[in-house]
Design a protein around this motif. Structure first.
Motif, PDB file in Angstrom:
ATOM      1  N   PRO A   1       0.827  -1.220   0.000  1.00 60.24           N
ATOM      2  CA  PRO A   1       0.000   0.000   0.000  1.00 60.24           C
ATOM      3  C   PRO A   1       0.856   1.263   0.000  1.00 60.24           C
ATOM      4  CG  PRO A   1      -0.825  -1.594   1.586  1.00 60.24           C
ATOM      5  CD  PRO A   1       0.479  -2.131   1.100  1.00 60.24           C
ATOM      6  N   GLY A   2       0.434   2.235  -0.802  1.00 62.38           N
ATOM      7  CA  GLY A   2       1.081   3.533  -0.798  1.00 62.38           C
ATOM      8  C   GLY A   2       2.204   3.724  -1.791  1.00 62.38           C
ATOM      9  N   ILE A   3       2.600   2.674  -2.551  1.00 66.70           N
ATOM     10  CA  ILE A   3       3.719   2.838  -3.484  1.00 66.70           C
ATOM     11  C   ILE A   3       3.306   2.734  -4.950  1.00 66.70           C
ATOM     12  CG2 ILE A   3       5.324   1.929  -1.753  1.00 66.70           C
ATOM     13  CD1 ILE A   3       5.490  -0.638  -3.410  1.00 66.70           C
ATOM     14  N   ALA A   4       2.049   2.403  -5.232  1.00 67.17           N
ATOM     15  CA  ALA A   4       1.616   2.156  -6.615  1.00 67.17           C
ATOM     16  C   ALA A   4       1.756   3.389  -7.497  1.00 67.17           C
ATOM     17  CB  ALA A   4       0.177   1.654  -6.642  1.00 67.17           C
ATOM     18  N   LYS A   5       1.572   4.583  -6.919  1.00 70.61           N
ATOM     19  CA  LYS A   5       1.615   5.806  -7.721  1.00 70.61           C
ATOM     20  C   LYS A   5       2.995   6.451  -7.773  1.00 70.61           C
ATOM     21  CE  LYS A   5      -3.255   6.989  -6.954  1.00 70.61           C
ATOM     22  NZ  LYS A   5      -4.197   8.030  -6.462  1.00 70.61           N
ATOM     23  N   ALA A   6       3.972   5.872  -7.106  1.00 69.66           N
ATOM     24  CA  ALA A   6       5.330   6.434  -7.120  1.00 69.66           C
ATOM     25  C   ALA A   6       5.887   6.418  -8.545  1.00 69.66           C
ATOM     26  CB  ALA A   6       6.232   5.630  -6.181  1.00 69.66           C
ATOM     27  N   GLY A   7       6.509   7.501  -8.975  1.00 68.41           N
ATOM     28  CA  GLY A   7       7.028   7.615 -10.335  1.00 68.41           C
ATOM     29  C   GLY A   7       8.378   6.929 -10.493  1.00 68.41           C
ATOM     30  N   PHE A   8       8.531   6.222 -11.627  1.00 67.17           N
ATOM     31  CA  PHE A   8       9.791   5.528 -11.906  1.00 67.17           C
ATOM     32  C   PHE A   8      10.448   6.127 -13.144  1.00 67.17           C
ATOM     33  CE2 PHE A   8      11.965   2.084 -14.312  1.00 67.17           C
ATOM     34  CZ  PHE A   8      13.054   1.935 -13.468  1.00 67.17           C
ATOM     35  N   TYR A   9      11.727   6.471 -13.005  1.00 69.38           N
ATOM     36  CA  TYR A   9      12.524   6.966 -14.122  1.00 69.38           C
ATOM     37  C   TYR A   9      13.675   5.979 -14.336  1.00 69.38           C
ATOM     38  CZ  TYR A   9      10.109  11.401 -13.281  1.00 69.38           C
ATOM     39  OH  TYR A   9       9.152  12.371 -13.113  1.00 69.38           O
ATOM     40  N   GLY A  10      13.736   5.385 -15.512  1.00 70.12           N
ATOM     41  CA  GLY A  10      14.831   4.458 -15.755  1.00 70.12           C
ATOM     42  C   GLY A  10      14.549   3.517 -16.899  1.00 70.12           C
ATOM     43  N   HIS A  11      15.453   2.575 -17.111  1.00 70.08           N
ATOM     44  CA  HIS A  11      15.377   1.624 -18.209  1.00 70.08           C
ATOM     45  C   HIS A  11      15.328   0.212 -17.638  1.00 70.08           C
ATOM     46  CE1 HIS A  11      16.613   5.095 -20.559  1.00 70.08           C
ATOM     47  NE2 HIS A  11      17.684   5.202 -19.784  1.00 70.08           N
ATOM     48  N   ILE A  12      14.549  -0.644 -18.283  1.00 73.14           N
ATOM     49  CA  ILE A  12      14.445  -2.046 -17.878  1.00 73.14           C
ATOM     50  C   ILE A  12      14.621  -2.924 -19.110  1.00 73.14           C
ATOM     51  CG2 ILE A  12      12.865  -3.847 -17.070  1.00 73.14           C
ATOM     52  CD1 ILE A  12      11.707  -1.880 -15.117  1.00 73.14           C
ATOM     53  N   ASN A  13      15.496  -3.916 -18.988  1.00 70.93           N
ATOM     54  CA  ASN A  13      15.731  -4.887 -20.055  1.00 70.93           C
ATOM     55  C   ASN A  13      15.073  -6.201 -19.649  1.00 70.93           C
ATOM     56  OD1 ASN A  13      16.616  -6.625 -22.017  1.00 70.93           O
ATOM     57  ND2 ASN A  13      18.793  -6.175 -21.770  1.00 70.93           N
ATOM     58  N   THR A  14      13.930  -6.505 -20.259  1.00 72.41           N
ATOM     59  CA  THR A  14      13.193  -7.705 -19.872  1.00 72.41           C
ATOM     60  C   THR A  14      13.788  -8.981 -20.455  1.00 72.41           C
ATOM     61  OG1 THR A  14      11.618  -7.413 -21.692  1.00 72.41           O
ATOM     62  CG2 THR A  14      11.052  -6.425 -19.576  1.00 72.41           C
TER      63      THR A  14
END
Length: 330
Positions: free
Chosen positions: A282-295
Motif C-alpha cells: 500500500p502507498g507505493i503504486a503511484k510512485a514515479g519511476f525513471y529508468g530503463h528495464i531490459n526484460t
C-alpha cells in the motif's frame, strides 16, 4: 526440355518466380485452358472436402502429363493467325486469374504455428518480407506462402509489425474480435486473450481497425502517433492520439524506457513480460519511476535494479512477487 517431360508443379513455381521460358509458358497456358474450372468451383455433391478436390486435380495433372497432345501439321491462314493471337491473349489472362488457385493445389500453403515463451522475445520474417517482433507469451499463426488476396495472420498476445507494402494484397491481422488491415506500415498490436482491452498503435503509415465478423461492426482509421483502444466487454472502439508511439521500437526487443511512469504501470508491464504476478505494498503504486528495464534479463535481476532505484525490497511467495518499502532504520 521436351514436351513430354514438362512438370506442372515445376512450371507453376517458375511462373511464380518469373523464370519460366516462353515455350514452358505456352505449354502451361494450354494446360490451364484444358483444365476444367468447374473443379475449382467446389460442389458439395461432387467433392466432400478440399482433399478430394486436390486428388481430382492432381489426377488430371497426371493424365495431362502422360498423354500430351501430338503436334499436327495445319495450313496456316490469315484467319488462323488472328484466332491464335486472340487465343493467346485469353490464355495469358486465364493463367493470371487462376495462377494462385493452381499453385495452392500443386504446392499448398502450410500453416505455421509459433508460441513465444514467457520472458523471451522472437523476431520472424514472413514470406513477403514482413518482419514481426513477438513479445513474451504471444502466439501467431500464418501461412508459409501467401496465395490469397489478403495476407492473413492470426495473433494472440503482442507483436510489432513492419509490413512490406503491397497495394494489391492487404496485410490483415485477426486478433480476437479485432481485425487490423494495412498495406505497408509499422505498428504494434496488443491483444492478449485474457485481457479485456486490446490496442493497436501506429508508428508509421496508416492502419484500419475494425471488429471481426460482428453485427454492426465498428471501424476506425489511424495514422502515425495514434492508437485504437477496444473494450471487448462493451464493444467500445475508440481512436486517440498517442505521441509516444515510437516507444514500441525499443519495446519490441524487450527494452522498456520510463519517464515518471507510475510503479503500478511498471509492475503491469513486468507481469505481462514474465508471466508472473506482482503485488505492490500500500502507498507505493503511484510512485514515479525513471529508468530503463531490459526484460531479456531474469526477473530477479530486473527486480533488483528496480528496487535499487525506488528504495524498495522484494520477496517471492510461489509465483507471486511482492514489492515492499525498505524497513525503517531506528
Amino acid at each position: 526440355m521436351e514436351n513430354n517431360t514438362y512438370n506442372v508443379k515445376e512450371l507453376a513455381h517458375k511462373l511464380k518466380q518469373g523464370t519460366i521460358t516462353p515455350a514452358e509458358k505456352i505449354w502451361l497456358d494450354a494446360w490451364y485452358v484444358n483444365f476444367n474450372d468447374e473443379e475449382v468451383l467446389l460442389s458439395s455433391s461432387k467433392h466432400q472436402n478440399p482433399e478430394q478436390l486436390r486428388e481430382g486435380i492432381l489426377a488430371k495433372i497426371t493424365a495431362q502429363m502422360e498423354t500430351p497432345a501430338q503436334a499436327t501439321r495445319k495450313v496456316v491462314t490469315l484467319w488462323s493467325n488472328i484466332a491464335a493471337a486472340a487465343a493467346a491473349v485469353v490464355l495469358i489472362t486465364f493463367a493470371s486469374l487462376y495462377k494462385n488457385e493452381v499453385l495452392n493445389v500443386v504446392a499448398p500453403a502450410k500453416q505455421i504455428e509459433l508460441t513465444v515463451a514467457p520472458g523471451k522475445h522472437k523476431q520472424i520474417s514472413l514470406p513477403d518480407g514482413t518482419r514481426i517482433w513477438l513479445s513474451p507469451g504471444t502466439h501467431i499463426s500464418y501461412p508459409d506462402k501467401f496465395y490469397a488476396k489478403e495476407r492473413l495472420v492470426k495473433l494472440e498476445g503482442e507483436a510489432f509489425f513492419d509490413v512490406v507494402h503491397d497495394e494489391d494484397h492487404p496485410f490483415v491481422i485477426q486478433s480476437g474480435q479485432l481485425k487490423t488491415v494495412v498495406l505497408g506500415t509499422s505498428f504494434n498490436v496488443k491483444a492478449y486473450p485474457d485481457q479485456i482491452i486490446s490496442e493497436v498503435t501506429v508508428v508509421t503509415g496508416k492502419v484500419g481497425v475494425q471488429e471481426h465478423d460482428l453485427p454492426k461492426s465498428q471501424q476506425v482509421i489511424m495514422e502515425r502517433n495514434q492508437r485504437a483502444v477496444y473494450n471487448r466487454n462493451n464493444r467500445l472502439l475508440l481512436k486517440e492520439d498517442y505521441p509516444n508511439a515510437s516507444k514500441f521500437l525499443s519495446q519490441r526487443t524487450g527494452l522498456f524506457n520510463y519517464d515518471g511512469a507510475a510503479l503500478q504501470t511498471v509492475a503491469d508491464d513486468l507481469s505481462m513480460q514474465y508471466d508472473i504476478h506482482i503485488t505492490l505494498a500500500p502507498g507505493i503504486a503511484k510512485a514515479g519511476f525513471y529508468g530503463h528495464i531490459n526484460t531479456n534479463e531474469t526477473i530477479e535481476k530486473t527486480l533488483d535494479k528496480l528496487c535499487a532505484v525506488m528504495d524498495l525490497r522484494w520477496n517471492k511467495t510461489g509465483n507471486n512477487y511482492n514489492l515492499l518499502p525498505l524497513p525503517s532504520v531506528n
